[in-house]
Write an enzyme that holds these catalytic residues in place. Sequence first.
Site, mmCIF file in Angstrom:
data_model
loop_
_atom_site.group_PDB
_atom_site.id
_atom_site.type_symbol
_atom_site.label_atom_id
_atom_site.label_comp_id
_atom_site.label_asym_id
_atom_site.label_seq_id
_atom_site.Cartn_x
_atom_site.Cartn_y
_atom_site.Cartn_z
ATOM 1 N N GLY A 29 0.842 -1.185 0.000
ATOM 2 C CA GLY A 29 0.000 0.000 0.000
ATOM 3 C C GLY A 29 0.877 1.234 0.000
ATOM 4 O O GLY A 29 1.802 1.339 0.816
ATOM 5 N N GLY A 31 -0.607 4.487 -0.330
ATOM 6 C CA GLY A 31 -1.461 5.640 -0.111
ATOM 7 C C GLY A 31 -0.985 6.402 1.110
ATOM 8 O O GLY A 31 0.187 6.359 1.481
ATOM 9 N N LEU A 33 -1.456 5.946 4.393
ATOM 10 C CA LEU A 33 -0.888 5.126 5.471
ATOM 11 C C LEU A 33 0.406 4.458 5.039
ATOM 12 O O LEU A 33 1.361 4.370 5.816
ATOM 13 C CB LEU A 33 -1.907 4.088 5.926
ATOM 14 N N LYS A 132 -10.084 -3.156 9.370
ATOM 15 C CA LYS A 132 -11.083 -2.523 10.229
ATOM 16 C C LYS A 132 -12.380 -3.310 10.328
ATOM 17 O O LYS A 132 -13.036 -3.293 11.362
ATOM 18 C CB LYS A 132 -11.378 -1.111 9.704
ATOM 19 N N ALA A 198 -8.314 5.640 -0.083
ATOM 20 C CA ALA A 198 -8.800 4.306 0.262
ATOM 21 C C ALA A 198 -9.507 4.305 1.618
ATOM 22 O O ALA A 198 -10.563 3.691 1.787
ATOM 23 C CB ALA A 198 -7.634 3.314 0.274
ATOM 24 N N GLU A 202 -13.497 3.581 2.356
ATOM 25 C CA GLU A 202 -13.984 2.578 3.308
ATOM 26 C C GLU A 202 -14.954 3.198 4.310
ATOM 27 O O GLU A 202 -15.946 2.576 4.702
ATOM 28 C CB GLU A 202 -12.804 1.931 4.037
ATOM 29 N N HIS A 206 -19.554 2.749 5.251
ATOM 30 C CA HIS A 206 -20.280 2.576 6.513
ATOM 31 C C HIS A 206 -21.509 3.471 6.622
ATOM 32 O O HIS A 206 -22.318 3.298 7.531
ATOM 33 C CB HIS A 206 -19.350 2.894 7.693
#
Length: 339
Positions: A29, A31, A33, A132, A198, A202, A206
Site C-alpha cells: 500500500g 497511499g 498510510l 477494520k 482508500a 472505506e 459505513h
Amino acid sequence: MKHRQVLEMRKSTNRDPTNNHAASIAVLGAGGLGMAAAKIIAKKKEMKLAAIADKTGYVIDIDGIDPELLENKKPGDIGKRTDDAISEIIKSSENFDGIFIALPNLTNRFIPDIVSGFAGQGYNGVMVDALKRSQAVEMIFGLDNMLNDAGITYITGAGATPGLLTCAAAIAANSFMEVIGVDINFGVGVANWESYRATIREDIAHLEGFNLEKAANMTCAEIKEELDNRNGILHLHNMEHADDVLLEKAGIVSCEKVKVGGVVDTRNPRKPVSTTMTLTGRTFDGAVSSHRFILGDETTMAANVVGPALGWMKAGLEFHARGIYGVFGSAEIMPRFVL
C-alpha cells in the site's frame, strides 16, 4: 489467549531479526498510510524499508529503500510499473522479515486472499494488518491453521481502532469483574481526502445507504460530490468495526457490547472531536465505573495507525523468533516500542 503450539524454528539462513540488525519490512500500500509507514520506518534503527507496492508499481531494495525516492510520490507513481505489484512482493517475500498490509479492503476477501498467496509462496515471517471490518478480521482468524503450518506469525486489527484503542480496552478491563460495555468514538482530520482515498472510501461504505460494493464502484468525482454534499464531514455510527471481534476473541467482552463510531473531517487536519475509548465495568465490590483513554488531538491518524502497527510488528518478530506462529488479534498481545 488460546494455547499456541510452539514449533521448531524455521528461520531462513539469510535473515534473523534478533541478530542485531534492522528487520527488513515490506509495506503493501502506497497511499496515505503506506507512505506514512515509509517515513516512520526511515526514522527507526530496528527496522528498514525493503519494499513498497501499490496496485500499479513497486520498489524492492533489500539493503533499504532511500526515503528520498518516495518523497512527494503520489499513489500510482512509485517504482517499476506493473499491473500486479503485490505478486512481485510475494515472489520476493523470502527477503522480508515482516510485511505490513496497509491496503484498502473494499471486498472482505481481498486481504485474506493476499495473505493466502504469501503462505502459498512459502513465506516464513511476520505479517501485520490494519484491517477494520469485523468480517475481514474473522476471515483472517480462519487462516490460523494455514499460517501456523507455513510458519507465519500474523497479528490482525493492529492500527488505531481496531488496534491501539482495542488493546487499551483489554488492559482497562482488568480493573473489573465484568465489562458492561466498550464505547469507541474517534475523530479524524485530513487536509485533503485524496491523500487518504482508500480510507475515506472505506468510511463512506459505513454510511447509511452505502455498502462495500457501492463505495468500491464510486468514481473519485462521485466521492467528491458526496463529500461536498456533507460539507466534507462524515458522521459514522454503529460501525462494523473489528474491535468487537478482537475483544471477544481475547475473552474481554461479547461483540454486541462494543460500539464504534466517529467523525471524519476530510477538509481540515484538525480532529473534529477527540478520540476516546470508554470501558465501563463492575468491580469486585459491586461498584460501576468507567476508564477512559484519550488520544492527543495533535496525533494524526497516520501516527496512531502506523506507529502501533510497527509496535505489533516488533512483537510479532519476537514471537516468530521463539517459533510461535498462527493468527493473533491485537487485543491479545502488547505491542513493543520500536527504537
